[in-house]
Write an enzyme that holds these catalytic residues in place. Structure first.
Site, PDB file in Angstrom:
ATOM      1  N   GLU A 158       0.827  -1.210   0.000  1.00  0.00           N
ATOM      2  CA  GLU A 158       0.000   0.000   0.000  1.00  0.00           C
ATOM      3  C   GLU A 158       0.864   1.263   0.000  1.00  0.00           C
ATOM      4  O   GLU A 158       0.509   2.281   0.593  1.00  0.00           O
ATOM      5  CB  GLU A 158      -0.964   0.012   1.207  1.00  0.00           C
ATOM      6  CG  GLU A 158      -1.958  -1.107   1.254  1.00  0.00           C
ATOM      7  CD  GLU A 158      -2.949  -1.093   0.100  1.00  0.00           C
ATOM      8  OE1 GLU A 158      -3.055  -0.044  -0.571  1.00  0.00           O
ATOM      9  OE2 GLU A 158      -3.604  -2.117  -0.133  1.00  0.00           O
ATOM     10  N   GLY A 159       1.995   1.195  -0.689  1.00  0.00           N
ATOM     11  CA  GLY A 159       2.925   2.311  -0.730  1.00  0.00           C
ATOM     12  C   GLY A 159       3.968   2.154   0.354  1.00  0.00           C
ATOM     13  O   GLY A 159       3.635   2.050   1.541  1.00  0.00           O
TER      14      GLY A 159
END
Length: 382
Positions: A368-369
């Site tokens: 998610e980054g």
């Protein structure tokens, strides 16, 4: 699993309290006891995930008109935390399903929602997001998977990587290039996994969360009708952006739950393990380590809940979600590492779950980054 009675939960109704109690029971009695065996076999627990869908866990934060429960994001994230306390892979599976549904719910045509969304919110159909590529991880604007217009729709070709639920998903949201280079030329399509031309490669041999399959998915001239486009043409980044904040929040809740499990286990062990005639929990070196773990988890939980309330109240929260993801996942990494240290040699062997939790925590700092991306987002907001 030891229940930590000092955790204060935020419920808006007796219904929420009742559902949370049921989730806690499932987490402790059905998830935690089997997690190690499933992880060792790298086996996806489809039935357990489906059971949570039947209970309404996946749809709880969606509008009732699509089969959702109409509950708050604040309550949903507390449920995700509790699931992660029992087994991270299951909590992450629920989180991934919710992310796939969110883009469809917010931007899909009514006909598309009516056909797929109720079954997805109930867990009867599993979904996966196909965003990343080998040369386009956090830089989604660099993707090359293409969707070429045909007489009756589009033809998708390309290779996606790091697709969670790959091989067990029934549908994928696939992000493709339909226009010029850069973020303005991307569109999103719903593709059924059983369609001709969809090929799932063997799962990656990951260092943790092995029960949740992650793999490459190839699309070889896969034909999709025009009505399967989610959002407008060349507007796919809007669909992606709608899941970014929620993705960071879900992972943050997972991180808090994982860290709580490690603290509970290490604390119980330190009270039972005796050295020099006393429990090691009575030694200042150990007790201070446990105190730091507890304080860090409490701070991470408070940050997640305060940001969740911002989202529930309709405020923009991208920078706050990035702060949550950064702090909560770094906390999970520190806490699980300290849990291994408290158990000493026993923490390093698979007879105890602490080494698995430490490996799982590392993943949360990446997906998610990466946390470096979160720092960049936070810095830009300043």
């Amino acid at each position: 699993m030891e229940e930590n009675v000092t955790i204060h939960r935020y419920f808006d109704s007796a219904e929420q309290a009742e559902l949370f109690t049921l989730v806690t029971k499932i987490s402790e009695k059905e998830l935690a006891p089997v997690a190690a065996a499933f992880e060792a076999r790298a086996e996806f627990p489809r039935q357990l995930v489906a059971r949570l869908g039947e209970l309404g866990v996946m749809g709880m934060a969606f509008p009732e008109r699509w089969g959702g429960g109409g509950q708050s994001v604040t309550f949903y994230l507390q449920v995700v935390e509790e699931l992660a306390r029992g087994w991270l892979a299951v909590a992450e599976s629920v989180h991934l399903q919710v992310l796939t549904c969110r883009g469809l719910a917010q931007y899909g045509k009514d006909s598309l929602r009516e056909r797929y969304l109720p079954a997805m919110l109930e867990g009867r159909l599993l979904g996966g997001n196909c965003m990343s590529e080998a040369e386009a991880g956090s830089d989604l604007a660099a993707m090359t998977t293409s969707a070429t217009a045909t007489d009756d729709g589009y033809e998708i070709s390309g290779l996606k990587t790091w697709v969670s639920h790959a091989g067990v998903a029934d549908v994928y949201l696939v992000y493709c290039r339909t226009g010029r280079s850069g973020p303005g030329g991307i569109s999103c399509f719903l593709v059924e996994a059983a369609q001709d031309g969809v090929k799932v490669f063997p799962p990656f041999a990951k260092m943790g969360v092995c029960a949740l399959p992650t793999a490459q998915v190839a699309f070889g001239e896969v034909r999709v009708p025009a009505e399967r486009m989610v959002g407008g043409r060349n507007r796919g980044m809007l669909v992606a952006a709608s899941v970014f904040d929620h993705g960071r929040m879900g992972i943050s809740a997972c991180a808090v739950g994982l860290a709580q499990a490690a603290l509970d286990y290490a604390s119980a062990y330190a009270k039972e393990r005796r050295q020099f005639g006393s429990p090691i929990a009575s030694f200042q070196g150990m007790s201070f380590m446990l105190a730091d773990m507890a304080a860090q988890i409490a701070a991470a939980r408070a940050l997640v809940l305060s940001t969740a309330r911002l989202i529930d109240d309709g405020y923009p929260a991208s920078a706050e979600a990035a702060k949550c993801k950064l702090f909560a996942t770094d906390t999970a990494m520190r806490v699980t590492t300290d849990a291994v240290q408290i158990l000493g040699g026993y923490g390093y062997v698979r007879d105890h779950p602490t080494e698995r939790w430490m490996r799982e925590a590392k993943l949360l700092q990446i997906i998610e980054g990466t946390n470096q991306i979160q720092r960049a987002t936070i810095a830009q907001s300043l």
